[in-house]
Design an enzyme around this catalytic site. Structure first.
Site, PDB file in Angstrom:
ATOM      1  N   ASP A 170     -16.829 -64.341 -47.498  1.00  0.00           N
ATOM      2  CA  ASP A 170     -15.680 -64.432 -48.403  1.00  0.00           C
ATOM      3  C   ASP A 170     -15.710 -63.286 -49.416  1.00  0.00           C
ATOM      4  OD1 ASP A 170     -13.637 -65.168 -50.115  1.00  0.00           O
ATOM      5  OD2 ASP A 170     -14.246 -67.267 -50.231  1.00  0.00           O
ATOM      6  N   HIS A 201     -12.838 -66.518 -46.087  1.00  0.00           N
ATOM      7  CA  HIS A 201     -11.963 -67.306 -46.950  1.00  0.00           C
ATOM      8  C   HIS A 201     -10.883 -67.991 -46.111  1.00  0.00           C
ATOM      9  CE1 HIS A 201     -10.519 -68.077 -51.055  1.00  0.00           C
ATOM     10  NE2 HIS A 201      -9.291 -67.983 -50.558  1.00  0.00           N
TER      11      HIS A 201
END
Length: 411
Positions: A170, A201
């Protein structure tokens, strides 16, 4: 499933909307669902409906209302820029006040029984963490949040359970930020931190380019487990599963069987890939290829059962005389008249008080040996011996290993 309700702001500045989804039973613990930067869009409403099926009264408040009421954005590049602009203009402290107002609505809502929780994604994950610090919640759950490392000084105020899911790749919460969060939270008894390596993400958002179903399933199970253990609802999963099996194998009633399941369930018999996905396909499968297709002497003998918060794992002996064609187990194989006994494993997932799916496993090679379709000579497979050894562990092991005798005198 849901409807729109109005929530009064705590500071008297106005009212804002929230999407409310209620379980089919009409009541349950309360859950405030916190949006991503795209507003209370179709994805958020689907998640709210999903958790309503899990047994929660879910309220998803419009947290961007102070800038622009009713934001419902998609995921195109242009919409992302618009969403990011709203995120930059978002007043976080007032957002927490609005979340607290939503919690207050659920606290007074007659259909809410049990405790209260918050669940958030992206921006909503950071807000879930801050809600755990500043609001009266029993459980707070966040998926791929960012910016929590700047608020670790508030962690001492967390009274409930905090569950955070992080994506290993992420860019919005890189390794350095995660390390700070872990350093500040990992040692706390009321905090659970989970890392999903190599996913990005939005790994739990269906349709996202980063969607990773195995990680999403694992995270969901961990989330619901935390909710069940702290605020409920609590179901007798064993009794629900036993009743389902009664309808399948004893009374053999398809309508009753389907009534024990969610609206769109699925069944997957792993070795033969038989079953069905969705109500119509599964009903067709049960009606014409399963419930009335099992031999009269079919028997399930329980060996062990593991009951979790969201699923059951059953270890069984499955036995029958192959007196008819069994579409789901031996498709296309004419009856052989042979008696069969095989170990069978059922992984049964529930959503609320209904079955969601069944993953059924067995040793197809052992089955084929027992009905005479596979000669085990020279192959690392066994027939009914696998069932016998499940019942009697003292029976010889390693009989298929030619090298076993040679290791007798080795250290």
């Amino acid at each position: 499933m849901g409807s729109s309700i109005q929530i009064s702001a705590r500071d008297g500045s106005g009212v804002f909307s929230g999407y409310l989804a209620v379980p089919a039973c009409g009541s349950g613990p309360g859950l405030v669902l916190l949006q991503e930067i795209f507003g209370v869009n179709a994805n958020v409403r689907e998640i709210a409906d999903y958790y309503a099926e899990e047994g929660y009264v879910v309220l998803a408040p419009d947290l961007f209302w102070r800038q622009q009421p009713g934001v419902e954005l998609g995921y195109s590049a242009q919409e992302f820029q618009q969403a990011f602009g709203l995120y930059q203009g978002f007043d976080q402290d007032k957002g927490i006040d609005d979340i607290d107002a939503a919690l207050g609505v659920l606290r007074e809502w007659p259909e809410v029984n049990g405790g209260l929780a918050v669940l958030g994604f992206c921006l909503g994950a950071r807000l879930a963490y801050l809600s755990a610090c500043r609001c009266d919640v029993d459980v707070a759950i966040g998926y791929y949040g960012m910016g929590m490392e700047h608020h670790l000084d508030e962690a001492d105020h967390i009274k409930g359970r905090l569950v955070l899911h992080f994506a290993g790749a992420d860019e919005y919460c890189p390794a350095a930020a995660r390390e700070r969060i872990y350093a500040g939270l990992a040692a706390r008894d009321n905090v659970e931190l989970y890392l999903y390596p190599e996913v990005d993400h939005a790994f739990a958002r269906a349709g996202s380019p980063h969607f990773h179903k195995p990680s999403a399933l694992m995270a969901h199970q961990r989330s619901v487990t935390a909710l069940r253990r702290r605020i409920g609802p609590h179901y007798d999963l064993s009794a629900l599963w036993d009743k389902h099996c009664e309808y399948e194998f004893d009374t053999r009633n398809v309508e009753d069987t389907m009534a024990t399941m969610v609206g769109e369930p699925y069944v997957n018999h792993i070795p033969t890939m038989t079953g069905g996905v969705g109500y119509r396909q599964l009903y067709r499968f049960y009606k014409h290829h399963f419930v009335d297709s099992n031999p009269p002497d079919t028997k399930l003998t329980p060996i062990s059962r593991t009951v979790g918060d969201t699923q059951i794992v059953d270890e069984l002996l499955f036995s029958f005389t192959h007196s008819c064609e069994i579409d789901w187990l031996l498709p296309g194989v004419a009856p052989t008249g042979r008696f069969v006994e095989i170990p069978l494993l059922a992984v049964v997932k529930f959503r609320g008080d209904k079955l969601y799916h069944e993953h059924i496993y067995w040793d197809q090679a052992s089955l084929l040996v027992q009905v005479g379709l596979l000669d085990p000579t020279g192959l690392p497979v066994a027939g009914r011996e696998t069932a016998a050894k499940l019942l009697d562990e003292s029976l010889p092991s390693n009989t298929l290993m030619a090298s076993w005798a040679g290791s007798a005198d080795k250290e």
